[in-house]
Write a protein that holds these residues in place. Structure first.
Motif, PDB file in Angstrom:
ATOM      1  N   TRP A  12       7.932  -3.204  -0.369  1.00 14.41           N
ATOM      2  CA  TRP A  12       9.187  -3.293  -1.122  1.00 14.41           C
ATOM      3  C   TRP A  12      10.406  -2.916  -0.288  1.00 14.41           C
ATOM      4  CZ3 TRP A  12      12.577   0.643  -2.247  1.00 14.41           C
ATOM      5  CH2 TRP A  12      12.120   1.955  -2.099  1.00 14.41           C
ATOM      6  N   TRP A  66      11.535  -5.987   1.668  1.00 16.21           N
ATOM      7  CA  TRP A  66      11.743  -7.218   0.915  1.00 16.21           C
ATOM      8  C   TRP A  66      13.195  -7.657   1.032  1.00 16.21           C
ATOM      9  CZ3 TRP A  66       7.704  -8.874  -2.569  1.00 16.21           C
ATOM     10  CH2 TRP A  66       7.952 -10.134  -3.100  1.00 16.21           C
ATOM     11  N   TRP A 105       7.203  -4.872 -10.348  1.00 17.99           N
ATOM     12  CA  TRP A 105       8.116  -3.838  -9.866  1.00 17.99           C
ATOM     13  C   TRP A 105       9.387  -3.733 -10.708  1.00 17.99           C
ATOM     14  CZ3 TRP A 105       7.984  -5.477  -4.034  1.00 17.99           C
ATOM     15  CH2 TRP A 105       6.791  -5.025  -3.467  1.00 17.99           C
ATOM     16  N   ILE A 137      15.581  -4.785  -2.366  1.00 14.63           N
ATOM     17  CA  ILE A 137      15.265  -3.690  -3.286  1.00 14.63           C
ATOM     18  C   ILE A 137      15.770  -2.390  -2.683  1.00 14.63           C
ATOM     19  CG2 ILE A 137      13.421  -2.448  -4.484  1.00 14.63           C
ATOM     20  CD1 ILE A 137      11.727  -5.066  -4.140  1.00 14.63           C
ATOM     21  N   ARG A 189      12.518   1.611  -5.917  1.00 10.19           N
ATOM     22  CA  ARG A 189      11.534   1.278  -6.951  1.00 10.19           C
ATOM     23  C   ARG A 189      11.366   2.469  -7.874  1.00 10.19           C
ATOM     24  NH1 ARG A 189       6.026  -0.269  -4.667  1.00 10.19           N
ATOM     25  NH2 ARG A 189       5.458   0.465  -6.712  1.00 10.19           N
TER      26      ARG A 189
END
Length: 183
Positions: free
Chosen positions: A71, A74, A95, A150, A153
């Motif tokens: 993540w 990304w 997510w 991102i 998270r």
């Protein structure tokens, strides 16, 4: 036209058979997973009758559907989001979090949060489609120039109030209200 046990259609001719190799759903879960090691020679020709390859591996994942990045790594564009692989879709669907959109034409930034049925996947796709609920500033821009990443998270059980509070801290840290696309 004849059909065999695998669903391949073929025509019998006097000295050879002609097969129709149209893609079907039969064994489609194996596409991109079989790795072979053909014996190549100087006069190598890819004819099935000459191939007789050694099977090296039957991979658990398809090489045509690579695993998504971590993540933190990304980063994808609006056009890439329209054609992502099933593995990438599944991951974005799982997510929740805080994300950043950068319009690559002028560097304008937008911070958003994703939670709900399809989490990041749904939210990012709504930006690309310019759905209702997307800010006026984003609707006036071309989503083909967007780059998504991102920032943070969060757990699937994080309360929505906490997620929106995190979103506000990212807006503050990145100055996206004063110099960006958040209002």
């Amino acid at each position: 036209m004849l059909s065999d046990d695998l669903g391949l259609d073929y025509k019998l001719r006097a000295d050879y058979s002609v097969f129709d190799f149209s893609l079907t759903d039969h064994m489609s879960d194996l596409v991109g997973r079989l790795m072979i090691s053909p014996r190549r020679t100087q006069s190598y020709v890819r004819l099935a009758e000459n191939l007789d390859p050694e099977i090296v591996e039957l991979s658990s994942i398809s090489m045509f559907d690579p695993l998504p990045p971590a993540w933190r790594e990304w980063c994808m564009t609006g056009p890439e989001l329209r054609v992502i692989s099933p593995n990438q879709e599944a991951r974005l669907r799982e997510w929740r979090g805080i994300y950043l959109i950068v319009d690559e034409t002028d560097g304008a930034r937008y911070v958003g949060s994703a939670y709900g049925a399809e989490n990041l996947l749904s939210r990012w796709r709504s930006h690309v489609r310019r759905d209702h609920g997307v800010t006026v500033q984003l609707q006036q821009r071309n989503p083909a120039n967007f780059r998504f990443s991102i920032l943070e998270r969060v757990s699937p059980d994080t309360p929505i109030e906490e997620i929106t509070a995190l979103e506000q801290t990212w807006m503050h840290r990145l100055h996206t209200k004063r110099f960006g696309l958040n209002t």
